[in-house]
Motif scaffolding. Structure first.
Motif, short mmCIF file in Angstrom:
data_model
loop_
_atom_site.label_atom_id
_atom_site.label_comp_id
_atom_site.label_asym_id
_atom_site.label_seq_id
_atom_site.Cartn_x
_atom_site.Cartn_y
_atom_site.Cartn_z
N ARG A 160 1.57 19.89 -24.52
CA ARG A 160 0.13 20.09 -24.49
C ARG A 160 -0.54 19.18 -23.47
NH1 ARG A 160 -1.94 23.17 -28.83
NH2 ARG A 160 -0.46 24.88 -28.96
N PHE A 161 -0.02 18.00 -23.37
CA PHE A 161 -0.60 17.08 -22.38
C PHE A 161 -0.36 17.62 -20.97
CE2 PHE A 161 -0.37 13.08 -19.80
CZ PHE A 161 -1.73 12.78 -19.90
N ALA A 162 0.83 18.13 -20.74
CA ALA A 162 1.14 18.70 -19.43
C ALA A 162 0.20 19.86 -19.11
CB ALA A 162 2.60 19.17 -19.39
N GLU A 163 -0.13 20.63 -20.12
CA GLU A 163 -1.07 21.74 -19.90
C GLU A 163 -2.42 21.22 -19.43
OE1 GLU A 163 0.61 24.84 -23.31
OE2 GLU A 163 -1.38 23.95 -23.48
N ARG A 164 -2.87 20.15 -20.07
CA ARG A 164 -4.17 19.59 -19.70
C ARG A 164 -4.15 19.01 -18.29
NH1 ARG A 164 -7.88 18.61 -23.94
NH2 ARG A 164 -7.01 19.12 -25.97
N LEU A 165 -2.96 18.68 -17.81
CA LEU A 165 -2.84 18.10 -16.48
C LEU A 165 -2.88 19.17 -15.39
CD1 LEU A 165 -2.68 15.30 -17.24
CD2 LEU A 165 -0.23 15.25 -16.81
N GLU A 166 -2.54 20.37 -15.75
CA GLU A 166 -2.44 21.44 -14.76
C GLU A 166 -3.69 21.64 -13.92
OE1 GLU A 166 -0.64 25.22 -15.73
OE2 GLU A 166 0.50 24.26 -17.34
N PRO A 167 -4.87 21.69 -14.57
CA PRO A 167 -6.08 21.89 -13.77
C PRO A 167 -6.28 20.79 -12.74
CG PRO A 167 -6.55 22.12 -16.11
CD PRO A 167 -5.15 21.61 -16.00
N LEU A 168 -5.73 19.61 -13.00
CA LEU A 168 -5.86 18.50 -12.07
C LEU A 168 -4.77 18.54 -11.02
CD1 LEU A 168 -6.68 15.64 -14.60
CD2 LEU A 168 -8.25 17.06 -13.28
N ASN A 169 -3.91 19.52 -11.13
CA ASN A 169 -2.82 19.63 -10.16
C ASN A 169 -1.87 18.43 -10.24
OD1 ASN A 169 -1.89 21.59 -8.54
ND2 ASN A 169 -3.11 21.07 -6.76
N LEU A 170 -1.64 18.00 -11.47
CA LEU A 170 -0.75 16.86 -11.67
C LEU A 170 0.31 17.20 -12.70
CD1 LEU A 170 -3.34 13.93 -11.86
CD2 LEU A 170 -1.87 14.54 -9.92
N VAL A 171 1.42 16.50 -12.64
CA VAL A 171 2.45 16.61 -13.67
C VAL A 171 2.55 15.25 -14.37
CG1 VAL A 171 3.76 18.40 -12.49
CG2 VAL A 171 4.27 16.00 -12.04
N PRO A 172 3.14 15.23 -15.56
CA PRO A 172 3.19 13.99 -16.32
C PRO A 172 3.74 12.80 -15.53
CG PRO A 172 3.86 15.80 -17.71
CD PRO A 172 3.64 16.38 -16.34
N ALA A 173 4.74 13.05 -14.72
CA ALA A 173 5.32 11.94 -13.96
C ALA A 173 4.28 11.27 -13.06
CB ALA A 173 6.50 12.42 -13.14
N HIS A 174 3.35 12.07 -12.54
CA HIS A 174 2.31 11.51 -11.69
C HIS A 174 1.50 10.46 -12.43
CE1 HIS A 174 2.38 15.42 -9.12
NE2 HIS A 174 3.06 14.47 -8.50
N VAL A 175 1.25 10.72 -13.69
CA VAL A 175 0.39 9.83 -14.47
C VAL A 175 1.02 8.45 -14.59
CG1 VAL A 175 -0.80 9.52 -16.66
CG2 VAL A 175 -0.51 11.82 -15.73
N GLY A 176 2.30 8.45 -14.91
CA GLY A 176 2.98 7.16 -15.02
C GLY A 176 2.95 6.41 -13.70
N ILE A 177 3.12 7.14 -12.63
CA ILE A 177 3.09 6.50 -11.32
C ILE A 177 1.73 5.89 -11.04
CG2 ILE A 177 3.19 6.94 -8.84
CD1 ILE A 177 5.34 8.99 -9.37
N LEU A 178 0.68 6.66 -11.31
CA LEU A 178 -0.67 6.14 -11.07
C LEU A 178 -0.91 4.87 -11.87
CD1 LEU A 178 -2.78 9.44 -11.00
CD2 LEU A 178 -2.11 7.98 -9.08
N ARG A 179 -0.45 4.89 -13.10
CA ARG A 179 -0.67 3.71 -13.94
C ARG A 179 0.03 2.48 -13.38
NH1 ARG A 179 2.40 1.58 -17.63
NH2 ARG A 179 3.74 3.42 -17.71
N VAL A 180 1.30 2.65 -13.04
CA VAL A 180 2.05 1.48 -12.57
C VAL A 180 1.53 1.02 -11.21
CG1 VAL A 180 4.31 0.64 -11.90
CG2 VAL A 180 4.08 2.12 -13.89
N VAL A 181 1.19 1.98 -10.35
CA VAL A 181 0.67 1.60 -9.05
C VAL A 181 -0.65 0.86 -9.20
CG1 VAL A 181 -0.35 2.50 -6.92
CG2 VAL A 181 1.81 3.42 -7.75
N LYS A 182 -1.45 1.30 -10.15
CA LYS A 182 -2.76 0.67 -10.35
C LYS A 182 -2.59 -0.79 -10.77
CE LYS A 182 -6.93 1.02 -13.14
NZ LYS A 182 -6.72 0.11 -14.28
N GLU A 183 -1.63 -1.05 -11.62
CA GLU A 183 -1.50 -2.41 -12.16
C GLU A 183 -0.61 -3.30 -11.31
OE1 GLU A 183 -0.84 -2.28 -16.37
OE2 GLU A 183 -2.82 -1.34 -16.58
N GLY A 184 0.45 -2.73 -10.78
CA GLY A 184 1.32 -3.53 -9.93
C GLY A 184 0.78 -3.49 -8.52
N ASN A 185 0.01 -4.49 -8.15
CA ASN A 185 -0.71 -4.42 -6.88
C ASN A 185 0.23 -4.40 -5.67
OD1 ASN A 185 -3.35 -3.88 -6.95
ND2 ASN A 185 -4.07 -6.00 -6.86
N GLY A 186 0.24 -3.24 -5.02
CA GLY A 186 0.98 -3.14 -3.76
C GLY A 186 2.47 -3.24 -3.90
#
Lengths: 167, 167
Positions: free
Chosen positions: B31-57
DNA sequence: GTGAATCGTTACAGTCAATAATCATTTTCC
DNA sequence: GGAAAATGATTATTGACTGTAACGATTCAC
């Protein structure tokens, strides 16, 4: 999600619960699949054995309907179970298009063994909780499952839903 | 499992708990993946965004290490995020082999939106439970996750573990 | 300064599942 | 009673996905 900064007061105590659910759930599925390997089975086989055992002599179509898997996929899965001598396709005299699926004696024995494997798996997985906590957890999850209209015993599997985001 | 016969007294009240966990967990992920579809994202993207946001550079290598994904797979995923303007690969002057990954402004905004999406998802998923029950559930799951040594925020994903049972 | 190790990338291959096409049988309906 | 549509099982095909291995550039060890 990651609330590594103590600045904001964590508005929701259960934030990230959905993720936790999916994380622990995937872990459970993965570990169970590992336990199945020595038996030369995959998780989908287990569901098939269960439904075949209870639905006496149902057809592949009915089985696919009950489990939400495509008939074409069932063919392979049942082939494998038949090769291993766990399931047999009996001719249906009433309708010669369909097979009547039955568990063999070995299939019944294997199914019982699977019960033991599942219990061991659960025991390991829930080692952190005592008996009453497990009952609590089961109750909470059951209520979610019911409200979300998840059919008992039917695993959502991991089937495609709308294709990956086209790049 | 299936205790459709009332004969045996259901030795374990929480029988099938591991399955329930995996079932509800898969449902949550789906269900979460479904909600991501309109944003053109897959679940793996979310994890990446999170880690990139916190681990600076951090580098792609470090990211892959943190998330348990293969570097070769990361290339595509980050390509997609870069195309969408959410992440940028900055040159690292100190080591010209590596990139320093950063969220763009749009990436930060998207990440915040993901927080809202996740909350909505969780709200719908846990509609059957009140606030205190959700906290209970989260606590029980957290204890399992900890005892099972699941890294916070790292999803087991669905990666191969030992090859399918060779027919 | 030469060789080993590291990072990102690309190429390759094997696996897997869903769609569509096929064949036999059965049901519908004239 | 028989032609046509529908149904069940199967096979073929197609496409996606992921892990392994090879590659080029850069840095580190000595």
């Amino acid at each position: 999600m990651g609330r590594s900064r103590a600045a904001q007061p964590d508005s929701k105590p259960a934030d990230g619960l959905a993720f936790l659910l999916s994380q622990v759930g995937a872990h459970s599925a993965l570990r169970f699949a590992e336990r199945l390997e020595p038996l030369n089975l995959v998780p989908a086989h287990v569901g098939i054995l269960r439904v075949v055992k209870e639905g006496n002599g149902l057809s592949q179509q009915a089985l696919g309907e009950a489990l939400g898997v495509f008939p074409s996929r069932l063919v392979q899965l049942i082939d494998e179970l038949e090769e291993r001598g766990l399931v047999e396709r009996r001719k249906n005299p009433a309708d010669r298009r369909t097979y009547a699926l039955h568990l063999t004696e070995k299939g019944v024995a294997t199914y019982e063994q699977l019960g033991r494997v599942a219990r061991e798996h659960q025991e390991t997985l829930c080692a952190a909780l005592n008996e009453s906590e497990r009952a609590q957890l089961a109750s909470l999850l059951s209520r979610i499952a019911t409200e979300q209209q998840l059919a008992p015993g039917v695993h959502p599997g991991f089937r495609k839903l709308g294709g990956p985001p086209k790049a």
